[in-house]
Design an enzyme around this catalytic site. Structure first.
Site, PDB file in Angstrom:
ATOM      1  N   HIS A  12       1.322  -0.870   0.065  1.00 12.18           N
ATOM      2  CA  HIS A  12       0.181  -0.263   0.472  1.00 12.18           C
ATOM      3  C   HIS A  12       1.002   0.996   0.130  1.00 12.18           C
ATOM      4  O   HIS A  12       0.658   1.632   1.465  1.00 12.18           O
ATOM      5  CB  HIS A  12      -0.696  -0.221   1.123  1.00 12.18           C
ATOM      6  N   PHE A  13       1.484   1.865  -1.457  1.00 11.82           N
ATOM      7  CA  PHE A  13       1.006   0.775  -2.458  1.00 11.82           C
ATOM      8  C   PHE A  13       2.951   0.397  -2.036  1.00 11.82           C
ATOM      9  O   PHE A  13       4.087   1.273  -2.271  1.00 11.82           O
ATOM     10  CB  PHE A  13       1.178   2.507  -3.840  1.00 11.82           C
TER      11      PHE A  13
END
Lengths: 142, 136
Positions: free
Chosen positions: A48-49
């Site tokens: 993330h991410f």
């Protein structure tokens, strides 16, 4: 102030769900301040991410919920009975800033209502004194 | 129309251990149903029931997936949650479905109604979730 040992004995959460590093201020049933240090070696970082880690909003709420619950901490109570609270509602949650690895996420909570075994805490999340999120959390305690 | 895990990976930005959908059924451009799947790292210690973080993340990803099906692109950031109400938090992921339905969108801001149903179809968690899509 509560250190990690005291926090662990009060909360049932463990790695990777323990989101509290220190509790700085407790005014029972009134006010709470605590923080989590955001590290680059936490599980969420990879996903993330990818290559652009951004602390997820859902984890900000988890952090608020755990620290906010300490507003009802009472040191004299049997440790096994501490903080068996359940989050039952999240409202007016706004995410207005980013939280990145290396940041210290400070949560400040004010109890705005408390009736029987239910309570509401207005939480503000800050990084370097800048508000990154805010919202109202409701708990039910056993 | 059904999307399996590898198709979901193609569409979403999140990767393991943060991708939390394993099967998504597109009902139409404005609604989906999804199954939750979590990485083993999150299932190590579930001392207090289902962590709310996983529930919120999976609900948000279901809504995000739906908006991508209706043409939204770029990175989606969660910017707001209203009226998240939790009736039940102890459940197996195999026994629940996430339902996401478009509410309204304006430019790159998208509001969704998202709810989780149990096996009998009762709503156990509901929320209004707002995303903002950023072009990268």
């Amino acid at each position: 102030m509560l250190d990690l040992e005291s926090i662990v004995s009060a909360l049932p959460h463990r790695y990777p769900f323990l989101m509290v590093d220190r509790i700085l201020v407790i005014e029972t049933n009134k006010h709470i301040i605590g923080y989590k240090n955001i590290s680059n070696n936490e599980p969420w970082v990879q996903g993330h991410f990818p290559n652009q880690p951004l602390f997820p909003g859902a984890l900000i709420i988890e952090t608020m919920a755990q620290i906010g619950g300490f507003a009802f901490y009472q040191e004299s109570k049997n440790k096994k009975e501490q903080l068996r609270g359940y989050l039952i509602k999240v409202d007016k949650m706004k995410f207005i800033g980013q939280v990145l690895p290396g940041d210290r996420l400070v949560i400040e909570g004010d109890v705005i209502a408390s009736v029987n075994n239910m309570a509401q805490v207005k939480c503000v999340a800050k990084v370097d004194e800048t508000i990154v999120a805010s919202g109202v959390l409701s708990y039910a305690f056993q | 129309m059904l999307f399996n895990e590898s198709e979901i990976r193609e569409i979403m930005y999140q990767t393991d251990p943060m991708l939390m959908l394993k099967l998504v059924e597109k009902i139409d451009d404005m609604s989906v149903k999804a199954d939750i799947n979590i990485d083993n790292i999150w299932s190590k210690e579930l001392a207090v029931g289902t962590p709310i973080f996983i529930v919120i993340e999976a609900m948000g990803q279901s809504a995000e997936f739906m908006w991508r099906q209706s043409g939204k692109t770029g990175k989606a950031l969660l910017i707001g949650i209203n009226d998240l109400e939790i009736e039940e938090i102890r459940f197996s992921f195999d026994n629940v479905k996430i339902n996401a339905k478009a509410n309204i969108s304006y430019r790159n801001f998208c509001k969704s109604n998202v709810w989780i149903t149990n096996k009998s179809g009762s709503k156990i968690i509901t929320a209004e979730i707002i995303h903002c899509f950023f072009s990268s």
